[in-house]
Design an enzyme around this catalytic site. Structure first.
Site, PDB file in Angstrom:
ATOM      1  N   GLU A  49       0.872  -1.188   0.000  1.00 45.10           N
ATOM      2  CA  GLU A  49       0.000   0.000   0.000  1.00 45.10           C
ATOM      3  C   GLU A  49       0.903   1.229   0.000  1.00 45.10           C
ATOM      4  O   GLU A  49       0.741   2.144   0.804  1.00 45.10           O
ATOM      5  CB  GLU A  49      -0.907  -0.038   1.229  1.00 45.10           C
ATOM      6  CG  GLU A  49      -1.612  -1.396   1.375  1.00 45.10           C
ATOM      7  CD  GLU A  49      -2.476  -1.543   2.632  1.00 45.10           C
ATOM      8  OE1 GLU A  49      -2.242  -0.802   3.602  1.00 45.10           O
ATOM      9  OE2 GLU A  49      -3.392  -2.374   2.617  1.00 45.10           O
ATOM     10  N   CYS A  80     -10.000   0.616   8.578  1.00 47.32           N
ATOM     11  CA  CYS A  80      -9.374   1.889   8.942  1.00 47.32           C
ATOM     12  C   CYS A  80     -10.053   3.055   8.246  1.00 47.32           C
ATOM     13  O   CYS A  80     -10.196   4.134   8.801  1.00 47.32           O
ATOM     14  CB  CYS A  80      -7.894   1.865   8.614  1.00 47.32           C
ATOM     15  SG  CYS A  80      -7.503   1.401   6.943  1.00 47.32           S
TER      16      CYS A  80
END
Lengths: 640, 640
Positions: free
Chosen positions: A314, A410
């Site tokens: 990521e 998240c």
């Protein structure tokens, strides 16, 4: 007088554009996410286990820890969002629920102040053995942020006291002193959290700990390596090109010049660095922040404010590597970029920081949420072919529609706390100046000067600011001239005003009287955008932007095979306010060409001229609103 | 008379283009690979352990099995290549080495005929428990192919007898009969191997077993699933979009319409299917082959003859999904495509099959080998940015330079056996016709008619065929008019000849006398190629081809940032034979434009016109010869 700006927090928002998002968050997002945290969603959503973990940790329930090692952070982010919402949307019932959640949290705290349900449930003997990957400091950071916000808004100290005890514990265990772990978090956030705590407590220990985390990172011998050998921790990124760059620990932060590794971690770390640099007046650290800012935003950022070019880690990849279809562009990373931008603005009031903040907010941040507030994107691509998301393993992280809830949740609560706290991004101030960084309806209440803001931004470029209050006041009012704006006029009380333009702000310096009116008119045509020629993926392509809004083409409006569509950049765009479309948006219509494939026979390759193209009208919608009308292709950059 | 063609194997090659490759293989490749099989390479090459495994399995050495579960196949592919080479390059010393290797192989054979060193060394009790992933039948297939070739060329039966005993064993263990495993190979190759064996033995059991493997594949209940549950085998592709498509076992082969899964497996399977269809005159199976051919070559093949769009599973993805930079395009898969093409040509003599065969051979196959024969590509990309190969985890399989040897060394020996057996691809025949499929200097010796071929193909399009031998002979001579050729002339004994053109062949039907001369002149201009408009990655781009040769731009000739280069397709290409360049190639020079990035400031995105472009000369080299001059960017498709 400090040469830094400070946050101007006394802002009331009442903005046509943002009200809708914020009301959605209050009406849908916050209750929905509370149900998620309590595993009360539909069966097809992934369970959170978050609140259950606290009850198990407190001995109230039996069971195993559920979710990720950082699962606790979800309730903290939710609580922080709730706190922010209570500031502008009082709701005693919600506050009571939040108070209850805080009690659940507090009940799990250990006598020594420790509070991470993963280790409380799985065995405290292993705590603090894997700072690299086990997120205890990350969880602590989010707890601190929630605690500070809840205290600031409600005046209630319960969670703040819990956080202070946890921080005391951390301070007793980690640090440069003999006998302590010389560690730092694998996932930053505690750095900026401690700086927020310090602003409330004034306790030098909080500042010192934040600065320690910043400075210790990446020092040699590398703590993560030492820790890994000592405790037998794995190193997932060992054979990756990322290695310790994943954690921004490849070298001391002051030596870092490129935005590297996991993009969310990077943004949070850099935000904390900027906080420490400002508070300690550390020019070297500020310079590192500027270098990292330039790397992130001038060489590694998408036009939507997305960052993180690769799903692998990521993470950032390398300069000008900005693939539109395999991008990660996590919603949280764009939110982190907003955090970073705000702190850079405080370091030095330059419009370029607010430009990026605005770019991210109006595009790559809010694209993370469905218009009804019920579904969320983790990944925010700039080019989607649904079939590829299914069939190409390296595009499977790209989803063509938003998801209900994530196992790793998240992004949704991060969006909540972002949208509920937008007040904090509107303006900054120095001793004698108010900087208006974002244009949104509401009231900016600076020391001695109250500005009432009326605007239909981002759909229209007119901003009216009226001086409220009753005393005359001499103050510089600095109005940001957005980077996207090429023509603008400024008037005070109906007369063209002389303004100094500096660092992206038009500065009016005069004595203000109640009723004075400032009229800023930002010309807002639709404009074709090109990427720096070094960006391989955008070579020969254009995007369309109007004001801060980046547009995209969707299959719903333009049919599929969007790679066959070309822009006619010579023709004028038609600009239309459509109140019934996608919650009310300005759409753009441009001339274009669509290459026809009808004349091809079965051959894959042939000696031919370019395919014939027929004129078409291209209908563009704001990027943030894509994927609200079913699954289909989408593109931001098209051929020219 | 069969309506199928048959291989015309009595061909002698003496071709300027191929001689160089073939001599390199004999001089460098075969000895180099023998050293590799015996772990005698430099320390920085990955050890093979192949021959050592045989000695351990025979009890001559102590040690553990080394390498992949299919490691044995490397020596078989090498032996097959040696056999082919001995046909046109007798070498008693090499033959003695090969005989010795065969003895090493034979010594490891078990009393019941079983021969796979992985299980002999690790425990025979586990053999035949994982046909899905453990490659015993794949290894057997390559053994059979080597044995047949070695027997056909040298007349020596030693390896053939070993193979026959192994096949007997397989036949006793696997099959549809009660008490046998109703399985088939996870990695096909034994199907076509058994068909080659059948051509030598005439033993119906060999045909029956091949047909069984073809027909059983993908039947319900799925053997791989049954086997997996019974033996606790893992299923690596469980959560992949591929699942059983990886093995081409998602459904019975006759129902398959799309080329799916691991591309090498697919090509080998389809080749075996075509063999069985022809031998058993099975129209339904032939139709499946045609469908799979069309899928593979008309919707899923690169312009270079590369197949396999994704590294994930080294596999096909979906129609028209042909990314140039993340492609897999394994050398072995292009070789497999040549196998498949040859067999389709035997099913029906249509030029389209030879067109693809030629495309793969002159581009995606030989690109796998460095010009000195010492380094090899596994992956054959069409667009390379070296930095991306290092920094982007999803491009790390793409290497900007060839490697010395692979742990999984399928490609180097596969290249050897391909190049040493080119004779088998040149021509096919039916009762009354000779089909010339590839143009290469040498002699084609059909029943009653010998054709001497002289040409400087692929650099020139003139092909001269002279009738040799002494008896007059009536025969149709079918000369392929390549798909890339738009203008051609044909003369016999200096006079323009009337020829019927059918299915891509110009057919001359007359009585041939010794000394008759046929002159085929294929016009060979450089031509711009476009991909089908459905191919997203090539939209707005062109490639350059001359004759069968696909060209590319390299940084060595044209500088970096090749995404900034555009083709001027209106101008004529300059064609130049350069004997000193890259072993002797025709280079092409075209007009082009290079966009300048000098005028951009630091901004990533801006409202600008297209970057200014300056005229440049673009120098193109044959794709197969790329990466022979150090590391740099490379592109096949450029913007137009």
């Amino acid at each position: 007088m400090s040469r830094y700006a400070k946050p101007l927090t006394d802002v009331a928002l009442d903005d046509r554009f943002w009200n809708r998002f914020r009301e959605t968050v209050v009406r849908e997002g916050i209750p929905y996410q509370w149900r998620a945290l309590n595993d009360q969603l539909e069966a097809d959503a992934e369970p959170s286990r978050c609140m259950r973990n606290f009850r198990i940790a407190a001995g109230k329930e039996q069971g195993e820890f559920g979710g990720f090692v950082f699962q606790d952070s979800d309730v903290y982010k939710w609580l922080e969002g709730v706190a922010f919402s209570l500031r502008w949307h009082p709701d005693p019932r919600l506050e009571a629920i939040a108070d209850g959640a805080i009690e659940e949290v507090a009940a799990a705290q250990q006598p020594d102040g420790y509070l991470d349900t993963y280790y409380i449930i799985n065995g405290l003997d292993r705590r603090w053995t894997n700072l690299k990957d086990h997120h205890e400091l990350y969880v602590a950071g989010h707890m601190i942020e929630a605690a500070v916000a809840y205290y600031q808004v409600t005046g209630k100290r319960r969670l703040l006291d819990v956080a202070l005890r946890f921080v005391d514990h951390i301070d007793s265990v980690i640090g440069p002193e003999e006998g302590k772990l010389r560690g730092y978090p694998g996932h930053p956030v505690i750095e900026m959290a401690l700086m927020r705590l310090y602003a409330v407590t004034g306790d030098e220990r909080h500042l010192r700990l934040a600065k320690y985390f910043v400075d210790e990172r990446g020092q040699s011998p590398l703590f993560f390596e030492v820790e890994g050998e000592r405790n037998g921790n794995g190193f997932y990124w060992k054979n990756s090109p990322l290695r310790y760059r994943y954690y921004q620990a490849q070298q001391p932060v002051r030596a870092q010049r490129n935005a590297e590794g996991h993009a969310v971690r990077a943004m949070y770390l850099y935000s904390g660095m900027a906080d420490v640099a400002r508070e300690t007046d550390d020019a070297e650290l500020a310079r590192a922040c500027r270098d990292l800012w330039e790397s992130a935003t001038q060489r590694r950022m998408y036009i939507t404010g997305a960052v993180g070019s690769s799903e692998h880690g990521e993470a950032f990849t390398f300069d000008y590597d900005l693939p539109n279809d395999t991008v990660y562009g996590e919603t949280c990373a764009s939110i982190g970029l907003v955090f970073f931008a705000k702190r850079m603005l405080l370091l030095e009031p330059k419009g370029e920081y607010a430009d990026v903040m605005e770019r991210a907010l109006y595009n790559g941040v809010i694209s993370g949420m469905q218009l009804d507030g019920k579904r969320f994107f983790y990944v925010n691509p700039l080019e989607v072919v649904p079939e590829a998301c299914e069939q190409d393993a390296y595009k499977r992280h790209v989803r063509p529609e938003r998801q209900k809830w994530f196992g790793c949740a998240c992004c949704p609560p991060n969006l909540i706390r972002m949208l509920t706290s937008l007040e904090e991004y509107v303006a900054t101030e120095t001793g004698d100046a108010v900087y208006v960084n974002l244009y949104a309806g509401g009231e900016i209440r600076a020391d001695g000067l109250v500005l009432k803001v009326e605007t239909n931004y981002p759909w229209e470029g007119d901003v009216k600011l009226t001086v409220a209050g009753d005393a005359p006041c001499r103050k510089r009012v600095a109005l940001r001239i957005p980077g996207w704006c090429r023509e603008w006029t400024l008037a005070v009380n109906g007369e063209a005003a002389e303004a100094t333009v500096r660092d992206g702000y038009a500065v009016l310096d005069r004595e203000w009287r109640p009723g004075d009116g400032i009229e800023l008119a930002l010309a807002m045509p639709a404009r074709w955008v090109r990427a720096n020629p070094k960006v391989r993926e955008d070579a020969g392509k254009v995007a369309l932007q109007r004001g801060p809004i980046v547009y995209c083409l969707e299959e719903a409006d333009n049919g599929g095979a969007l790679h066959s569509v070309r822009a006619n950049t010579a023709a004028e765009a038609e600009i239309r306010w459509e109140p019934e479309t996608l919650g009310g948006v300005v759409t753009l219509t441009t001339d274009g060409l669509r290459e026809k494939d009808g004349s091809w026979d079965g051959a894959l390759y042939d000696f031919r001229d370019a395919p014939e193209a027929e004129p078409v009208k291209l209908r563009w919608i704001p990027y943030y609103a894509w994927a609200n009308r079913g699954v289909g292709e989408m593109r931001v950059w098209i051929r020219n």
